[in-house]
Design a protein around this motif. Structure first.
Motif, PDB file in Angstrom:
ATOM      1  N   ARG A  27      17.242 -59.133  82.584  1.00 30.62           N
ATOM      2  CA  ARG A  27      18.243 -57.815  82.574  1.00 30.62           C
ATOM      3  C   ARG A  27      17.514 -56.206  81.660  1.00 30.62           C
ATOM      4  NH1 ARG A  27      23.281 -61.789  81.210  1.00 30.62           N
ATOM      5  NH2 ARG A  27      21.525 -63.150  80.097  1.00 30.62           N
ATOM      6  N   ALA A  28      17.129 -56.350  80.862  1.00 26.93           N
ATOM      7  CA  ALA A  28      16.998 -55.317  79.270  1.00 26.93           C
ATOM      8  C   ALA A  28      16.255 -54.708  80.237  1.00 26.93           C
ATOM      9  CB  ALA A  28      15.882 -56.218  78.441  1.00 26.93           C
ATOM     10  N   PHE A  29      15.681 -54.781  81.390  1.00 24.34           N
ATOM     11  CA  PHE A  29      15.253 -53.711  82.447  1.00 24.34           C
ATOM     12  C   PHE A  29      15.783 -51.772  82.337  1.00 24.34           C
ATOM     13  CE2 PHE A  29      11.956 -51.506  85.106  1.00 24.34           C
ATOM     14  CZ  PHE A  29      12.873 -50.838  86.681  1.00 24.34           C
ATOM     15  N   SER A  30      17.360 -52.366  82.402  1.00 24.77           N
ATOM     16  CA  SER A  30      17.880 -51.014  82.856  1.00 24.77           C
ATOM     17  C   SER A  30      17.995 -50.254  81.376  1.00 24.77           C
ATOM     18  CB  SER A  30      19.558 -51.326  83.503  1.00 24.77           C
ATOM     19  OG  SER A  30      19.968 -52.096  82.309  1.00 24.77           O
ATOM     20  N   THR A  31      17.499 -51.353  80.179  1.00 27.05           N
ATOM     21  CA  THR A  31      18.390 -50.053  78.813  1.00 27.05           C
ATOM     22  C   THR A  31      16.136 -50.079  78.310  1.00 27.05           C
ATOM     23  OG1 THR A  31      17.575 -51.783  77.645  1.00 27.05           O
ATOM     24  CG2 THR A  31      19.727 -51.873  78.387  1.00 27.05           C
ATOM     25  N   TYR A  32      15.749 -49.523  79.360  1.00 30.79           N
ATOM     26  CA  TYR A  32      14.383 -49.295  78.894  1.00 30.79           C
ATOM     27  C   TYR A  32      14.182 -48.330  79.336  1.00 30.79           C
ATOM     28  CZ  TYR A  32      12.732 -54.050  77.122  1.00 30.79           C
ATOM     29  OH  TYR A  32      12.406 -54.784  76.018  1.00 30.79           O
ATOM     30  N   VAL A  33      12.800 -47.242  78.817  1.00 34.12           N
ATOM     31  CA  VAL A  33      12.619 -46.206  79.260  1.00 34.12           C
ATOM     32  C   VAL A  33      10.947 -46.727  79.983  1.00 34.12           C
ATOM     33  CG1 VAL A  33      10.788 -43.856  78.810  1.00 34.12           C
ATOM     34  CG2 VAL A  33      13.235 -44.392  77.696  1.00 34.12           C
ATOM     35  N   MET A  34      11.463 -46.521  81.032  1.00 32.81           N
ATOM     36  CA  MET A  34      10.221 -47.039  82.080  1.00 32.81           C
ATOM     37  C   MET A  34       8.717 -45.449  82.459  1.00 32.81           C
ATOM     38  SD  MET A  34      10.246 -49.661  81.957  1.00 32.81           S
ATOM     39  CE  MET A  34       9.023 -49.960  83.345  1.00 32.81           C
ATOM     40  N   GLY A  35       7.029 -45.519  82.265  1.00 36.64           N
ATOM     41  CA  GLY A  35       6.533 -44.893  82.790  1.00 36.64           C
ATOM     42  C   GLY A  35       5.609 -44.854  83.055  1.00 36.64           C
ATOM     43  N   TRP A  36       4.841 -44.059  83.922  1.00 36.01           N
ATOM     44  CA  TRP A  36       3.653 -44.750  85.021  1.00 36.01           C
ATOM     45  C   TRP A  36       2.415 -43.748  83.603  1.00 36.01           C
ATOM     46  CZ3 TRP A  36       2.662 -47.738  88.438  1.00 36.01           C
ATOM     47  CH2 TRP A  36       3.945 -48.017  88.985  1.00 36.01           C
ATOM     48  N   PHE A  37       2.081 -44.896  83.444  1.00 36.00           N
ATOM     49  CA  PHE A  37       0.761 -44.101  82.756  1.00 36.00           C
ATOM     50  C   PHE A  37      -0.653 -44.288  84.429  1.00 36.00           C
ATOM     51  CE2 PHE A  37       1.950 -42.883  78.665  1.00 36.00           C
ATOM     52  CZ  PHE A  37       3.054 -43.619  79.259  1.00 36.00           C
ATOM     53  N   ARG A  38      -2.020 -43.368  83.820  1.00 38.64           N
ATOM     54  CA  ARG A  38      -3.160 -43.376  84.390  1.00 38.64           C
ATOM     55  C   ARG A  38      -4.319 -43.566  83.567  1.00 38.64           C
ATOM     56  NH1 ARG A  38      -2.508 -38.070  87.752  1.00 38.64           N
ATOM     57  NH2 ARG A  38      -3.599 -36.254  86.882  1.00 38.64           N
ATOM     58  N   GLN A  39      -5.697 -44.369  83.877  1.00 40.45           N
ATOM     59  CA  GLN A  39      -7.037 -43.773  83.338  1.00 40.45           C
ATOM     60  C   GLN A  39      -7.786 -44.133  83.956  1.00 40.45           C
ATOM     61  OE1 GLN A  39      -7.452 -47.366  80.117  1.00 40.45           O
ATOM     62  NE2 GLN A  39      -8.801 -46.519  78.957  1.00 40.45           N
ATOM     63  N   ALA A  40      -8.388 -43.193  84.151  1.00 38.90           N
ATOM     64  CA  ALA A  40     -10.178 -43.075  84.868  1.00 38.90           C
ATOM     65  C   ALA A  40     -10.857 -43.113  84.147  1.00 38.90           C
ATOM     66  CB  ALA A  40     -10.076 -41.322  85.258  1.00 38.90           C
ATOM     67  N   PRO A  41     -11.885 -43.717  84.852  1.00 39.39           N
ATOM     68  CA  PRO A  41     -13.407 -43.951  84.515  1.00 39.39           C
ATOM     69  C   PRO A  41     -13.732 -43.069  83.355  1.00 39.39           C
ATOM     70  CG  PRO A  41     -13.579 -44.286  86.732  1.00 39.39           C
ATOM     71  CD  PRO A  41     -11.934 -43.545  86.996  1.00 39.39           C
ATOM     72  N   GLY A  42     -13.766 -43.749  81.757  1.00 36.89           N
ATOM     73  CA  GLY A  42     -15.126 -42.970  80.725  1.00 36.89           C
ATOM     74  C   GLY A  42     -13.813 -42.112  80.110  1.00 36.89           C
ATOM     75  N   LYS A  43     -12.695 -42.216  80.345  1.00 34.66           N
ATOM     76  CA  LYS A  43     -11.311 -41.358  80.050  1.00 34.66           C
ATOM     77  C   LYS A  43     -10.419 -42.116  78.923  1.00 34.66           C
ATOM     78  CE  LYS A  43     -11.686 -37.795  83.327  1.00 34.66           C
ATOM     79  NZ  LYS A  43     -11.067 -36.333  83.681  1.00 34.66           N
ATOM     80  N   GLU A  44      -9.278 -41.169  78.464  1.00 34.89           N
ATOM     81  CA  GLU A  44      -8.684 -42.073  77.536  1.00 34.89           C
ATOM     82  C   GLU A  44      -7.278 -42.494  79.037  1.00 34.89           C
ATOM     83  OE1 GLU A  44      -8.960 -40.908  73.379  1.00 34.89           O
ATOM     84  OE2 GLU A  44      -7.489 -40.247  74.072  1.00 34.89           O
ATOM     85  N   ARG A  45      -6.298 -43.518  78.536  1.00 34.26           N
ATOM     86  CA  ARG A  45      -5.249 -43.052  79.114  1.00 34.26           C
ATOM     87  C   ARG A  45      -4.038 -42.028  78.723  1.00 34.26           C
ATOM     88  NH1 ARG A  45      -2.775 -49.587  79.765  1.00 34.26           N
ATOM     89  NH2 ARG A  45      -4.915 -49.797  79.533  1.00 34.26           N
ATOM     90  N   GLU A  46      -3.428 -41.812  80.042  1.00 31.64           N
ATOM     91  CA  GLU A  46      -2.811 -40.754  79.831  1.00 31.64           C
ATOM     92  C   GLU A  46      -1.867 -40.833  80.706  1.00 31.64           C
ATOM     93  OE1 GLU A  46      -4.478 -37.105  81.986  1.00 31.64           O
ATOM     94  OE2 GLU A  46      -4.562 -38.097  84.234  1.00 31.64           O
ATOM     95  N   PHE A  47       0.009 -40.364  80.189  1.00 33.42           N
ATOM     96  CA  PHE A  47       0.538 -39.843  80.569  1.00 33.42           C
ATOM     97  C   PHE A  47       0.869 -39.575  82.034  1.00 33.42           C
ATOM     98  CE2 PHE A  47       5.342 -39.767  80.769  1.00 33.42           C
ATOM     99  CZ  PHE A  47       5.585 -38.493  80.685  1.00 33.42           C
ATOM    100  N   VAL A  48       1.141 -39.952  82.956  1.00 41.23           N
ATOM    101  CA  VAL A  48       2.093 -39.471  84.278  1.00 41.23           C
ATOM    102  C   VAL A  48       3.689 -39.060  84.618  1.00 41.23           C
ATOM    103  CG1 VAL A  48       1.824 -40.130  87.052  1.00 41.23           C
ATOM    104  CG2 VAL A  48       0.220 -40.710  85.055  1.00 41.23           C
ATOM    105  N   ALA A  49       4.651 -39.988  84.103  1.00 40.68           N
ATOM    106  CA  ALA A  49       6.092 -39.271  84.398  1.00 40.68           C
ATOM    107  C   ALA A  49       6.753 -40.905  83.487  1.00 40.68           C
ATOM    108  CB  ALA A  49       6.278 -39.516  86.139  1.00 40.68           C
ATOM    109  N   ALA A  50       7.757 -40.357  83.583  1.00 38.41           N
ATOM    110  CA  ALA A  50       9.067 -41.542  82.520  1.00 38.41           C
ATOM    111  C   ALA A  50       9.931 -41.417  83.050  1.00 38.41           C
ATOM    112  CB  ALA A  50       9.012 -40.822  81.107  1.00 38.41           C
ATOM    113  N   ILE A  51      11.128 -42.521  82.755  1.00 41.51           N
ATOM    114  CA  ILE A  51      12.527 -41.569  83.862  1.00 41.51           C
ATOM    115  C   ILE A  51      13.751 -43.169  82.280  1.00 41.51           C
ATOM    116  CG2 ILE A  51      12.110 -43.968  84.616  1.00 41.51           C
ATOM    117  CD1 ILE A  51      14.379 -42.833  86.964  1.00 41.51           C
ATOM    118  N   SER A  52      14.388 -42.259  82.293  1.00 41.05           N
ATOM    119  CA  SER A  52      15.318 -42.637  81.196  1.00 41.05           C
ATOM    120  C   SER A  52      15.924 -44.280  82.108  1.00 41.05           C
ATOM    121  CB  SER A  52      16.181 -41.893  81.240  1.00 41.05           C
ATOM    122  OG  SER A  52      16.712 -42.007  82.451  1.00 41.05           O
TER     123      SER A  52
END
Length: 123
Positions: A27-52
């Motif tokens: 039930r806590a899902f609706s209270t969380y900021v959720m995001g998508w991140f991505r990581q390409a080979p040899g690169k750091e994980r990076e922010f893609v999008a987030a939603i309240s």
């Protein structure tokens, strides 16, 4: 704990579309900021999008703005990422993540992570 399970990755040609889903539980899902991140080979994980938690407010990385759309359905509860006009540089493992509290685009500030789903865009 908020278990997260991504699905929907795959192989697509340049200019194509893919839709990712991230199934959550609790039930806590609706209270969380959720995001998508991505990581390409040899690169750091990076922010893609987030939603309240309410789904009203969204943020995007400049590299995906206008092409990707993040959304959520708190009743299911599931997070989505619609990806259009895909480019080879979008190739990466995509992760969904959640955090209680306010906005943050730093992946280190997210508490819960899915296992990731591979997205490959061929040229």
């Amino acid at each position: 704990q908020v278990p997260l399970v991504e699905s929907g990755g795959g192989l697509v040609q340049t200019g194509g579309s893919l839709s990712l889903s991230c199934a959550a539980s609790g039930r806590a899902f609706s209270t969380y900021v959720m995001g998508w991140f991505r990581q390409a080979p040899g690169k750091e994980r990076e922010f893609v999008a987030a939603i309240s938690g309410s789904g009203i407010t969204t943020r995007y990385a400049d590299s995906v703005k206008g092409r990707f759309t993040i959304s959520r359905n708190n009743a299911k509860p599931t997070l989505y990422l619609q990806m259009n006009s895909l480019k080879p540089e979008d190739t990466a493992v995509y992760y969904c993540a959640g955090r209680p509290g306010g906005w943050n685009t730093n992946p280190g500030m997210y508490n819960y992570w899915g296992q990731g789903t591979q997205v490959t865009v061929s040229s």
